[in-house]
Design an enzyme around this catalytic site. Structure first.
Site, PDB file in Angstrom:
ATOM      1  N   PHE A   1      20.205   8.151  -1.398  1.00  0.00           N
ATOM      2  CA  PHE A   1      20.213   9.221  -0.402  1.00  0.00           C
ATOM      3  C   PHE A   1      18.779   9.505   0.065  1.00  0.00           C
ATOM      4  O   PHE A   1      17.872   9.655  -0.736  1.00  0.00           O
ATOM      5  CB  PHE A   1      20.836  10.484  -1.008  1.00  0.00           C
ATOM      6  CG  PHE A   1      20.816  11.665  -0.070  1.00  0.00           C
ATOM      7  CD1 PHE A   1      21.543  11.635   1.109  1.00  0.00           C
ATOM      8  CD2 PHE A   1      20.044  12.777  -0.356  1.00  0.00           C
ATOM      9  CE1 PHE A   1      21.509  12.708   1.994  1.00  0.00           C
ATOM     10  CE2 PHE A   1      20.008  13.861   0.519  1.00  0.00           C
ATOM     11  CZ  PHE A   1      20.741  13.821   1.702  1.00  0.00           C
ATOM     12  N   GLN A   2      18.607   9.579   1.359  1.00  0.00           N
ATOM     13  CA  GLN A   2      17.307   9.835   1.991  1.00  0.00           C
ATOM     14  C   GLN A   2      16.244   8.808   1.577  1.00  0.00           C
ATOM     15  O   GLN A   2      15.077   9.146   1.395  1.00  0.00           O
ATOM     16  CB  GLN A   2      16.825  11.264   1.728  1.00  0.00           C
ATOM     17  CG  GLN A   2      17.718  12.304   2.427  1.00  0.00           C
ATOM     18  CD  GLN A   2      17.108  13.675   2.532  1.00  0.00           C
ATOM     19  OE1 GLN A   2      16.357  14.098   1.659  1.00  0.00           O
ATOM     20  NE2 GLN A   2      17.438  14.389   3.592  1.00  0.00           N
TER      21      GLN A   2
ATOM     22  N   MET B   1       4.366  12.080  36.212  1.00  0.00           N
ATOM     23  CA  MET B   1       3.720  10.766  36.276  1.00  0.00           C
ATOM     24  C   MET B   1       4.752   9.668  36.539  1.00  0.00           C
ATOM     25  O   MET B   1       4.489   8.714  37.269  1.00  0.00           O
ATOM     26  CB  MET B   1       2.943  10.501  34.983  1.00  0.00           C
ATOM     27  CG  MET B   1       1.998   9.307  35.067  1.00  0.00           C
ATOM     28  SD  MET B   1       0.791   9.460  36.402  1.00  0.00           S
ATOM     29  CE  MET B   1      -0.580  10.236  35.540  1.00  0.00           C
TER      30      MET B   1
ATOM     31  N   LYS C   1       9.785  10.584  -6.421  1.00  0.00           N
ATOM     32  CA  LYS C   1       9.988  11.898  -7.018  1.00  0.00           C
ATOM     33  C   LYS C   1       9.688  11.900  -8.522  1.00  0.00           C
ATOM     34  O   LYS C   1       9.087  12.838  -9.035  1.00  0.00           O
ATOM     35  CB  LYS C   1      11.426  12.356  -6.777  1.00  0.00           C
ATOM     36  CG  LYS C   1      11.643  13.805  -7.183  1.00  0.00           C
ATOM     37  CD  LYS C   1      12.998  14.330  -6.754  1.00  0.00           C
ATOM     38  CE  LYS C   1      13.107  15.815  -7.064  1.00  0.00           C
ATOM     39  NZ  LYS C   1      14.414  16.358  -6.690  1.00  0.00           N
TER      40      LYS C   1
ATOM     41  N   GLU D   1       9.043  17.492  11.342  1.00  0.00           N
ATOM     42  CA  GLU D   1       7.936  16.767  10.693  1.00  0.00           C
ATOM     43  C   GLU D   1       6.961  16.141  11.686  1.00  0.00           C
ATOM     44  O   GLU D   1       5.775  15.984  11.391  1.00  0.00           O
ATOM     45  CB  GLU D   1       8.483  15.688   9.760  1.00  0.00           C
ATOM     46  CG  GLU D   1       9.116  16.226   8.483  1.00  0.00           C
ATOM     47  CD  GLU D   1      10.597  16.516   8.638  1.00  0.00           C
ATOM     48  OE1 GLU D   1      11.106  16.506   9.788  1.00  0.00           O
ATOM     49  OE2 GLU D   1      11.253  16.763   7.613  1.00  0.00           O
TER      50      GLU D   1
END
Lengths: 163, 575
Positions: free
Chosen positions: B117-118, B483, B167, B55
């Protein structure tokens, strides 16, 4: 220097945390913060007491204005204003304290709003410094509990914060 | 609307909104909370969904799509880990003021707060790194929220806006009615600058003896490049760009002094310090640009600052003439005033000033020791510029290679240079190249990266394969986090703590494993041929991964050490 900032914001969930989050994320001081809906239920009015140099205060005002939920911001210190805070103090009211606490409350124009066998609860309204002065004047051993609302502020006369 | 107006699901409403906003690409990754939305994506053909492999890359690619086109970038992720993976991408876009709408799925409304969940508080997590965010609790609010999100993202100082949709809201139905316009009493960005302030600024510019123009990402994002060029050429002023502002003014023009800042040119940094009138446009005087504000202070200098965001003005540096407004609108007004005014800056003073600048320029601060033994990273970038005729879209990751890309690839056009300036996010390079390539399918797109950065989003080689993205990766492989190593050499007594990249993969085989072309280049004499081959018509349709084995100890110069002022640079020859 101490500043009192008043603002109007959309009365939406999360709006308060946007302001609180801004202060912590940018490490600005926050002495007190009060918020409640206004006569227009879609708007909340917040009073923030903060301190910092003029540059910091300028940034705070700009950053607050930048928040999408904030409608208007006013630095009350830019003009004349009134500041009020409410404090409830529960004090010992036994023995010599019983008379002493009543007397102190009267001197500071407080009101005793609850009386119990061993304690009084005093309600006191005024500027933050008046409330500080009251607490200092009390014998420390007498103070059982204090609760303060944080300051609310409003401009004097024609200074009106409204949309 | 009457009772017969058909009701459609929240998911379909969302898709219709994106269609109304003329969205062409949605970068995303499906998951439980967004299944209803993905089902509607399956049924439509108005926009293309680009399936990434993580993502974070979805948000970076959408971000780059926006940087390369000026349109609002759109990403779609699921709840919980999908949402948290997106956060780095969102913070990256926020720091560089990129207009984006990120749609995240959320657990169903009744499950919110139940540690479902999630589940993660996406609105809470992203609050400090978005311009604004929304949780849509009612299907009737989907359309108006999406409209607001696009409006907020693209107007004023742009930025990412997160819309978190539970949802159940995507399953419930409502009548679709997309608002024509948005009005928000709490959000009214200023466009036009204060005309009194603009007049004052023009007067100061015309009286300047040692003028300097300093512009940033605001000119690129505000599409004000043309107006800037007109202004600077008309007045004959020297100009510098920040890292984010490169391409805002043509780098091959003689009035351009190069990039300024921590790794800016000697001439640009000295002119910033010594000028008498500084015109800052769409830039924010950040720490990597002007160093320590106390050292930057110069009482003989007057600063004009044009910016759309009032909070950028007088934040780190006090300015004398602040102008809040959209840079395009303000520059247009300045150009008009100049056209009407016959006065021009005193030629003799300007000539003396340019002589001083040329003296600084003659230090040739961007020279490096050429080698026939080992590949110098700067040489690769120079050759890349030649081979692509300076006309490629260049993305970079973060570190030394990013600075060399900025110093040695001369950007003549805006939106060609795509990098993470503010947040400094390693791993952006490859997904940025994907976004840029999708935005401009026919253009040459190169990702200048290092072997450390590229591994942070290396999984996107797979996305490049799926969507046939012929990105050219220029991996400046010095086997160090360059760097970090440079700072450890300068400031930590050569103690190279954890900055060595051990156990590197064989990048050629890796590229080939993903179905791409891999090349390993170890000799300076092979650099140009490799680049020419990669950009040849034969490989036009192919992704090419060029692994350049470069000098391990090369450093980026000039350098203003942290906490110092712009005139306290370390130059290469001084070491």
């Amino acid at each position: 220097m101490k500043h009192i900032i008043s603002l109007l914001m959309e009365n939406e969930s999360g709006a308060l945390s946007r302001v609180a989050g801004l202060f912590s994320a940018r490490a600005y001081n926050i002495e007190s913060l009060t918020v409640a809906p206004t006569e227009d239920a879609t708007l909340s009015r917040m009073t923030i007491v903060t301190s910092g140099s003029e540059d910091v205060i300028e940034q705070i005002i700009k950053q607050l204005n930048k928040l999408v939920d904030v409608v208007k911001v006013l630095d009350l210190n830019d003009g004349r204003y009134i500041e009020r805070e409410l404090m409830l103090v529960k004090v010992k009211a036994t023995g010599p304290f019983r008379e002493e606490m009543k007397r102190m409350s009267d001197i500071f124009r407080g009101r005793i709003i609850d009386v119990a066998d061993g304690s009084y609860t005093i309600e006191l309204t005024g500027s933050g410094s008046k409330l500080d002065a009251f607490l200092e004047a009390l014998d420390k051993a007498a103070i059982l509990e204090t609760v303060r609302t944080g300051a609310s502020g409003i401009g004097r006369g024609d200074r009106i914060l409204k949309i | 609307m009457d009772d017969r107006t058909p009701q459609i699901s929240g998911a379909e409403i969302l898709i219709r909104c994106l269609q109304e906003e003329n969205v062409k690409f949605v970068f995303g990754y499906p998951g439980g909370a967004v299944l209803n939305i993905y089902d509607e994506i399956f049924k439509q053909n108005h926009f293309k969904h680009v399936l990434v492999r993580h993502e974070q890359a979805a948000v970076h690619a959408a971000d780059a799509y926006s940087r390369a086109t000026g349109e609002v970038g759109v990403a779609l992720v699921t709840s919980g880990p999908g949402a948290t993976n997106a956060v780095t991408g969102i913070a990256t876009a926020y720091m560089d003021s990129i207009p984006m709408v990120i749609i995240s799925g959320q657990v169903p409304t009744p499950a919110i707060g139940m540690d479902a969940f999630q589940e993660v508080d996406m609105v809470g997590i992203t609050r400090p790194c978005v311009k604004h965010n929304f949780l849509v609790k009612d299907v009737k609010d989907v359309a108006s929220t999406i409209k607001k999100a696009f409006y907020i993202a693209a107007s004023g100082r742009p930025g990412p806006v997160v819309v978190d949709i539970p949802k159940d809201v995507t399953a419930l139905t409502a009548v679709f009615d997309y608002p024509k316009s948005v009005e928000m009493r709490s959000y009214t960005p200023v466009i036009k600058g204060h005309s009194g302030q603009i007049k004052k600024a023009v007067k100061l510019m015309l009286e300047a003896k040692r003028p300097m123009v300093y512009t940033g990402g605001g000119v690129v994002l505000g599409d004000a490049s043309e107006m800037l060029v007109k202004l600077v050429r008309e007045l004959g002023f020297p100009i510098t760009n920040t890292l984010m502002g490169l391409g805002g003014y043509p780098a091959t023009d003689k009035q351009f002094l190069g990039m300024l800042g921590m790794h800016g040119t000697y001439e640009a940094n000295m002119a910033m310090q010594e000028c008498d009138v500084l015109v800052a446009i769409g830039a924010r005087f950040d720490d990597r640009v002007i160093g320590n504000p106390q050292h930057f202070f110069n009482k003989n200098r007057t600063i004009i600052h044009i910016d759309v965001d009032p909070s950028s003005i007088s934040k780190r540096v006090k300015v004398d003439v602040p102008i809040v407004g959209h840079v395009q609108s303000v520059l247009a007004e300045i150009n008009e005033l100049l056209q009407a005014d016959t006065k021009r800056p005193e030629a003799a003073s300007l000539k003396t000033w340019w002589e001083q600048i040329e003296a600084w320029r003659s230090r040739k601060c961007l020279t490096y020791a050429k080698s026939t033994e080992v590949i110098k990273p700067q040489y690769v970038v120079e050759k890349l510029w030649e081979v692509t005729k300076g006309d490629a879209f260049i993305t970079s990751d973060v570190g030394q290679h990013q600075m060399w890309a900025a110093q040695y690839y001369k950007f003549d056009k805006p939106r060609r240079w795509i990098n993470s300036g503010g947040l400094g996010t390693m791993g952006v390079g490859l997904p940025y190249a994907m976004g840029a390539q999708l935005a401009h399918p026919e253009a040459q797109v190169a990702c200048i990266t290092g072997e450390a950065s590229i591994q942070m989003c290396i999984q996107e080689l797979s996305t490049c394969k799926q969507f046939h993205l012929p990105v050219k990766v220029v991996n400046l492989n010095n086997r160090y986090m360059g760097m970090v190593r440079q700072w450890q050499e300068f400031f930590y007594g050569n103690r190279y703590s954890e900055s060595y990249m051990d156990a590197l993969p064989d990048f050629v085989k890796l590229a080939e494993a993903y179905g791409h072309v891999g090349m390993k280049i170890e000799k300076p004499s092979d650099v140009e041929a490799a680049l020419k081959e990669a950009f040849s018509p034969a490989l036009k349709e192919r992704m090419v991964f060029m692994d350049f084995i470069t000098d391990q100890t090369e450093n980026v110069f000039p350098m203003v050490p942290n906490g110092k002022g712009l005139s306290e640079m370390i130059l290469a020859e001084e070491l």
